[in-house]
Design an enzyme around this catalytic site. Structure first.
Site, PDB file in Angstrom:
ATOM      1  N   ARG A 103       0.819  -1.221   0.000  1.00 38.31           N
ATOM      2  CA  ARG A 103       0.000   0.000   0.000  1.00 38.31           C
ATOM      3  C   ARG A 103       0.848   1.265   0.000  1.00 38.31           C
ATOM      4  O   ARG A 103       0.365   2.340   0.365  1.00 38.31           O
ATOM      5  CB  ARG A 103      -0.976   0.017   1.172  1.00 38.31           C
ATOM      6  N   LYS A 125       0.585  11.246 -10.746  1.00 34.85           N
ATOM      7  CA  LYS A 125      -0.182  10.356 -11.618  1.00 34.85           C
ATOM      8  C   LYS A 125       0.717   9.237 -12.136  1.00 34.85           C
ATOM      9  O   LYS A 125       1.768   9.491 -12.716  1.00 34.85           O
ATOM     10  CB  LYS A 125      -0.776  11.132 -12.799  1.00 34.85           C
ATOM     11  N   GLU A 167       6.188  21.618 -22.882  1.00 34.74           N
ATOM     12  CA  GLU A 167       5.434  21.642 -21.633  1.00 34.74           C
ATOM     13  C   GLU A 167       5.730  22.911 -20.833  1.00 34.74           C
ATOM     14  O   GLU A 167       4.846  23.473 -20.192  1.00 34.74           O
ATOM     15  CB  GLU A 167       5.749  20.405 -20.792  1.00 34.74           C
ATOM     16  N   LYS A 209       2.937  23.763 -11.691  1.00 32.60           N
ATOM     17  CA  LYS A 209       2.192  22.501 -11.716  1.00 32.60           C
ATOM     18  C   LYS A 209       1.765  22.081 -10.320  1.00 32.60           C
ATOM     19  O   LYS A 209       0.618  21.655 -10.107  1.00 32.60           O
ATOM     20  CB  LYS A 209       3.016  21.394 -12.370  1.00 32.60           C
ATOM     21  N   GLU A 219      -8.198  15.256  -9.985  1.00 33.21           N
ATOM     22  CA  GLU A 219      -8.922  15.704 -11.181  1.00 33.21           C
ATOM     23  C   GLU A 219     -10.432  15.637 -11.002  1.00 33.21           C
ATOM     24  O   GLU A 219     -11.161  15.260 -11.912  1.00 33.21           O
ATOM     25  CB  GLU A 219      -8.500  14.866 -12.401  1.00 33.21           C
ATOM     26  N   ARG A 224      -7.428  20.843 -12.424  1.00 30.22           N
ATOM     27  CA  ARG A 224      -6.232  20.218 -12.987  1.00 30.22           C
ATOM     28  C   ARG A 224      -6.296  20.121 -14.512  1.00 30.22           C
ATOM     29  O   ARG A 224      -5.279  19.936 -15.178  1.00 30.22           O
ATOM     30  CB  ARG A 224      -6.028  18.832 -12.351  1.00 30.22           C
ATOM     31  N   ASN A 228      -3.874  20.265 -19.261  1.00 29.28           N
ATOM     32  CA  ASN A 228      -4.085  19.561 -20.529  1.00 29.28           C
ATOM     33  C   ASN A 228      -4.208  20.502 -21.721  1.00 29.28           C
ATOM     34  O   ASN A 228      -4.630  20.070 -22.797  1.00 29.28           O
ATOM     35  CB  ASN A 228      -5.340  18.682 -20.438  1.00 29.28           C
ATOM     36  N   HIS A 231      -3.371  19.270 -25.192  1.00 23.73           N
ATOM     37  CA  HIS A 231      -3.300  17.812 -25.129  1.00 23.73           C
ATOM     38  C   HIS A 231      -4.478  17.102 -25.793  1.00 23.73           C
ATOM     39  O   HIS A 231      -4.354  15.946 -26.181  1.00 23.73           O
ATOM     40  CB  HIS A 231      -3.165  17.350 -23.676  1.00 23.73           C
ATOM     41  N   HIS A 235      -2.813  14.648 -28.032  1.00 23.02           N
ATOM     42  CA  HIS A 235      -2.984  13.213 -27.834  1.00 23.02           C
ATOM     43  C   HIS A 235      -3.591  12.552 -29.071  1.00 23.02           C
ATOM     44  O   HIS A 235      -3.266  11.404 -29.399  1.00 23.02           O
ATOM     45  CB  HIS A 235      -3.874  12.947 -26.627  1.00 23.02           C
ATOM     46  N   HIS A 247       5.790  13.264 -27.814  1.00 23.14           N
ATOM     47  CA  HIS A 247       4.754  13.982 -27.079  1.00 23.14           C
ATOM     48  C   HIS A 247       4.924  15.495 -27.190  1.00 23.14           C
ATOM     49  O   HIS A 247       3.957  16.225 -27.464  1.00 23.14           O
ATOM     50  CB  HIS A 247       4.793  13.557 -25.607  1.00 23.14           C
TER      51      HIS A 247
END
Length: 345
Positions: A103, A125, A167, A209, A219, A224, A228, A231, A235, A247
Site C-alpha cells: 500500500r 499520476k 510543456e 504545476k 482531477e 487540474r 491539458n 493535449h 494526444h 509527445h
C-alpha cells in the site's frame, strides 16, 4: 539549489532543484531499490538495482508484477525507498509499483529528461498498460521527494530539450505570464543549456504545476484540466501516429490548434494565437502538422478524440487561454472539437 515543499492531500512533497542525486541518496536511511532506464549509465549502487527498458512495452502490467516480486524477494518494507531514475516510462511504471506494494513505499523521483523534470515526475499520476489500452491502470500517489539533477540534461541533444520545452511553454501560456516573458527573452541561454536559465524555467514550471495539483490532486474539481492545454489535439496526433510522434512535438501543434479554437469560439483576447505560435516557433517547435517528424492518420486521430479522458456527457473539458498567463475551462461538444480538429489537422 532551490527547494519547493507542498502538502498535497495527505502527503508532503519536497522538490530539490539543481542538486546532486547521489548526495541525496546517500543521505537516506533505509534500503534503496533503484529502478533506472537501461539507456542510462548509473554508477550508484543501491540495495537493489534493476534496469528498465524504455518505451511503452515496459509499462505492461506483467512487468509490474515482476518488479513487485523483486521487492518482495528482497524483503523491502514500508520504511524503505523505491527510486525511479529515468524518463516518463520509468517514472510511470515505478511510481505505480511503489504505490501498490504494501500500500505504498517511499517513492523518490529522479527525472533525467527536461520533459520528466517539468511534467512526468510532478503530480503523482502513475499509469501502466493493459492489453492495448494505454495507462488504463493507474494510481494517484505522491513521491516523497523529487530530485532535479541538471547534470542529466546538460548532456542531452538540443532536440530533447525542445521536446521538454513544449510543456514549459504550456505553463507560460495558461498559468504564468512571468514565465512566458522569461522564455521570450532567454531563448539562446535556454537552448544552449545555461545552468541558471535551466534552473529558472524548471523551478517556475514545477511551482506552477504543484500549485494546480495541490488544488485538484485527483482531477475531480475541473482545476487540474488546465494542465491539458494542447493535449486534446496533441494526444489525438500521438494516437494517429501510433505514438511514433514525440509527445512534445504533438502538443506543440495541439497548443497552436487549441489556441485557434479558443479564438474562433470567442474566449481569447486578440493576439493570443499570434503569441502562442511565435513562442513555439522561437524554440523551433512545430506549429503545423506538416512540420511534424513523421506521418499520422488523420482518421485515427479524429476517432481518438472520442476516447478523451476529459469527456463528460458528450462534452470535452478544454482549458482555453484567455490571455497570456490566464485561462478558462470550457465545455465543448465532442463533434465541435472534431470539426475544429479536422480543420487544424
Amino acid at each position: 539549489m532551490r527547494k519547493i515543499s507542498e502538502d498535497i492531500c495527505c502527503s508532503k512533497v519536497d522538490v530539490l532543484v539543481n542538486t546532486s542525486y547521489k548526495d541525496f541518496l546517500d543521505s537516506l536511511q533505509g534500503k534503496k531499490a533503484i529502478f533506472y532506464s537501461k539507456n542510462l549509465s548509473i554508477d550508484y549502487n543501491g540495495d537493489l538495482n534493476i534496469p528498465i527498458e524504455d518505451g511503452e512495452k515496459a509499462k505492461d502490467v506483467s512487468n509490474v508484477l515482476d518488479l513487485v516480486k523483486s521487492l518482495y524477494d528482497n524483503d523491502f518494507n514500508r520504511g524503505d525507498y523505491v527510486i525511479a531514475i529515468g524518463g516518463g516510462t520509468v517514472l510511470d511504471l515505478v511510481g505505480f509499483v511503489s504505490s501498490i506494494y504494501m500500500r505504498g513505499l517511499n517513492l523518490i523521483n529522479i527525472p533525467t529528461t527536461l520533459l520528466g523534470m517539468v511534467d512526468a515526475a510532478i503530480g503523482g499520476k502513475n499509469g501502466v498498460n493493459f492489453g492495448n489500452a494505454k495507462n488504463i491502470l493507474g494510481t494517484f500517489y505522491q513521491p516523497s521527494a523529487i530530485i532535479i539533477d541538471l547534470n542529466f540534461i546538460k548532456t542531452l541533444p538540443e532536440e530533447e530539450i525542445r521536446k521538454g520545452l513544449a510543456e514549459v511553454i504550456k505553463y507560460g501560456l495558461v498559468l504564468d505570464k512571468e514565465l512566458y516573458d522569461y522564455l521570450a527573452m532567454n531563448d539562446k541561454k535556454i537552448l544552449e543549456k545555461d545552468e541558471g536559465a535551466l534552473e529558472e524555467i524548471i523551478y517556475k514550471s514545477i511551482k506552477d504545476k504543484l500549485a494546480v495539483v495541490k488544488e485538484d490532486e485527483r482531477e475531480t474539481k475541473g482545476i487540474r484540466v488546465v494542465l491539458n492545454f494542447g493535449h486534446t489535439i496533441g494526444h489525438a496526433i500521438e494516437a494517429g501516429s501510433n505514438f511514433t510522434i514525440p509527445h512534445g512535438y504533438a502538443i506543440s501543434v495541439g497548443m497552436g490548434c487549441e489556441a485557434k479554437i479558443a479564438e474562433e469560439m470567442g474566449y481569447s483576447e486578440e493576439g493570443v494565437v499570434e503569441d502562442t505560435l511565435w513562442i513555439l516557433s522561437l524554440y523551433g517547435l512545430p506549429i503545423t502538422p506538416e512540420k511534424l517528424p513523421s506521418k499520422y492518420s488523420k482518421e485515427l486521430a479524429l476517432a481518438s478524440i472520442e476516447k478523451d479522458k476529459k469527456i463528460r456527457n458528450d462534452e470535452i473539458l478544454m482549458p482555453f487561454p484567455t490571455r497570456i498567463g490566464d485561462y478558462k475551462v470550457v465545455k465543448v461538444p465532442i463533434q465541435t472539437v472534431k470539426g475544429f480538429a479536422s480543420q487544424c489537422l
